[in-house]
Design an enzyme around this catalytic site. Structure first.
Site, short mmCIF file in Angstrom:
data_model
loop_
_atom_site.label_atom_id
_atom_site.label_comp_id
_atom_site.label_asym_id
_atom_site.label_seq_id
_atom_site.Cartn_x
_atom_site.Cartn_y
_atom_site.Cartn_z
N ASP A 79 -4.85 -7.74 6.21
CA ASP A 79 -3.48 -7.50 6.67
C ASP A 79 -2.50 -8.44 5.95
O ASP A 79 -2.84 -9.58 5.64
CB ASP A 79 -3.40 -7.73 8.18
CG ASP A 79 -2.16 -7.10 8.79
OD1 ASP A 79 -1.52 -6.25 8.14
OD2 ASP A 79 -1.82 -7.47 9.93
N GLY B 65 2.17 -5.96 2.62
CA GLY B 65 3.58 -5.60 2.58
C GLY B 65 4.49 -6.79 2.85
O GLY B 65 5.49 -6.99 2.17
N ARG C 125 7.07 -3.33 -1.33
CA ARG C 125 5.81 -3.46 -0.60
C ARG C 125 4.59 -3.09 -1.46
O ARG C 125 3.51 -3.67 -1.31
CB ARG C 125 5.83 -2.57 0.65
CG ARG C 125 6.73 -3.09 1.76
CD ARG C 125 6.80 -2.10 2.92
NE ARG C 125 5.47 -1.79 3.45
CZ ARG C 125 4.85 -2.53 4.37
NH1 ARG C 125 5.42 -3.63 4.85
NH2 ARG C 125 3.67 -2.18 4.82
N HIS D 269 0.39 -4.54 -2.24
CA HIS D 269 -0.88 -3.80 -2.27
C HIS D 269 -1.61 -4.03 -3.59
O HIS D 269 -2.84 -4.13 -3.63
CB HIS D 269 -0.63 -2.31 -2.04
CG HIS D 269 -0.05 -2.01 -0.69
ND1 HIS D 269 -0.64 -2.44 0.49
CD2 HIS D 269 1.06 -1.32 -0.31
CE1 HIS D 269 0.08 -2.02 1.52
NE2 HIS D 269 1.12 -1.36 1.05
N TRP E 13 -1.43 6.87 7.93
CA TRP E 13 -0.69 8.06 7.47
C TRP E 13 0.74 8.05 7.99
O TRP E 13 1.60 8.76 7.47
CB TRP E 13 -1.40 9.33 7.94
CG TRP E 13 -2.75 9.53 7.35
CD1 TRP E 13 -3.96 9.37 7.97
CD2 TRP E 13 -3.06 9.95 6.01
NE1 TRP E 13 -4.99 9.65 7.11
CE2 TRP E 13 -4.48 10.01 5.89
CE3 TRP E 13 -2.28 10.28 4.89
CZ2 TRP E 13 -5.12 10.38 4.71
CZ3 TRP E 13 -2.93 10.64 3.71
CH2 TRP E 13 -4.32 10.70 3.63
N LEU F 241 -25.41 -6.64 -2.85
CA LEU F 241 -24.40 -6.51 -1.79
C LEU F 241 -24.00 -5.05 -1.59
O LEU F 241 -23.88 -4.30 -2.55
CB LEU F 241 -23.15 -7.32 -2.17
CG LEU F 241 -21.97 -7.23 -1.20
CD1 LEU F 241 -22.21 -8.09 0.03
CD2 LEU F 241 -20.67 -7.65 -1.90
N LEU G 198 -7.91 -6.04 16.89
CA LEU G 198 -8.91 -5.39 16.04
C LEU G 198 -8.39 -4.12 15.40
O LEU G 198 -9.00 -3.61 14.45
CB LEU G 198 -10.17 -5.07 16.86
CG LEU G 198 -10.91 -6.30 17.40
CD1 LEU G 198 -12.15 -5.86 18.17
CD2 LEU G 198 -11.31 -7.23 16.27
#
Length: 225
Positions: free
Chosen positions: A12, A15, A25, A29, A62, A124, A179
């Site tokens: 998180d 942006g 923003r 990303h 979305w 991994l 969460l």
């Protein structure tokens, strides 16, 4: 001492990171995608870590502005195509979770191609949660089992989920302490770590500090030690 075999991360703050720097923003990303590569490479070289699951795009994402969603789709497509060589070099197996049917046919093809080409890797396992929501995952799992003649057990439901591996350590960057519909079943006994660092500023050094804290936690799983 605890082993952080399965690490899950809610990435998180992309942006906000960009906005704080006066950038669009989407630049956040892009910066966040670079950190994904760094953290994945680090985890692939840590023999203790078996799985890394990253929350990349949720079923709720979305709702974001159309142009931002379109950019995220292009970024994901480019990321996977560029990272395939890195996955193979580091013996990383890519396993997406979530309902990818909502994506374009071309993006679905990219996701499936990378999954197939890394299927032989036995190091991994990196999972990107794509169009993923834990509630949606559980509903889809129940629907898979709805014609089962016997009573549904916890193990049966777990096996029907996109990911049937319990999370040891769940990290959320960006300061929020929730969460957000991520791995609710798998994280039932995960140790939770919430950090203020925005994802593009998250570092291997900070991850190592969190792992060190995790190792000192007394995990009882509802019992007594």
């Amino acid at each position: 001492m605890n082993a952080a075999k399965h690490i899950a991360i809610i990435m998180d703050g992309n942006g906000r990171w960009a906005e704080l720097q006066g950038k669009k923003r989407v630049k956040g990303h892009e910066a966040g995608a670079k950190i994904v590569k760094e953290i994945t490479t680090y985890c692939s070289n840590n023999e203790e870590i078996e799985r890394l699951t990253l929350y990349a795009f949720s079923t709720e994402n979305w709702k974001r502005p159309r142009l931002e969603v379109e950019f995220l789709m292009k970024l994901l497509d480019n990321y996977l195509k560029n990272e395939l060589e890195v996955y193979l070099k580091n013996n990383v197996r890519f396993e997406p979770i979530g309902d990818i049917r909502a994506f374009s046919k071309s993006l679905q093809k990219t996701i499936i191609t990378v999954q197939e080409k890394t299927a032989h890797c036995d190091g991994l396992v990196q999972s990107l949660a794509l169009n993923y929501g834990a509630q949606d995952e559980i509903v889809r799992a129940v629907n898979k089992l709805r014609h089962t003649e016997s009573d549904i057990t916890a193990q049966m439901l777990s096996n029907a989920l996109d990911c049937n591996h319990n999370v040891d350590m769940l990290i959320r960057t960006g300061g929020d302490k929730r969460l957000s519909n991520f791995l609710l079943w798998q994280a039932a006994y995960a140790e939770l770590f919430f950090v203020d660092t925005l994802w593009p500023d998250f570092s291997i050094k900070e991850l190592e500090k969190i792992i060190k804290k995790f190792k000192k936690v007394e995990r009882r799983f509802g019992g007594l030690k």
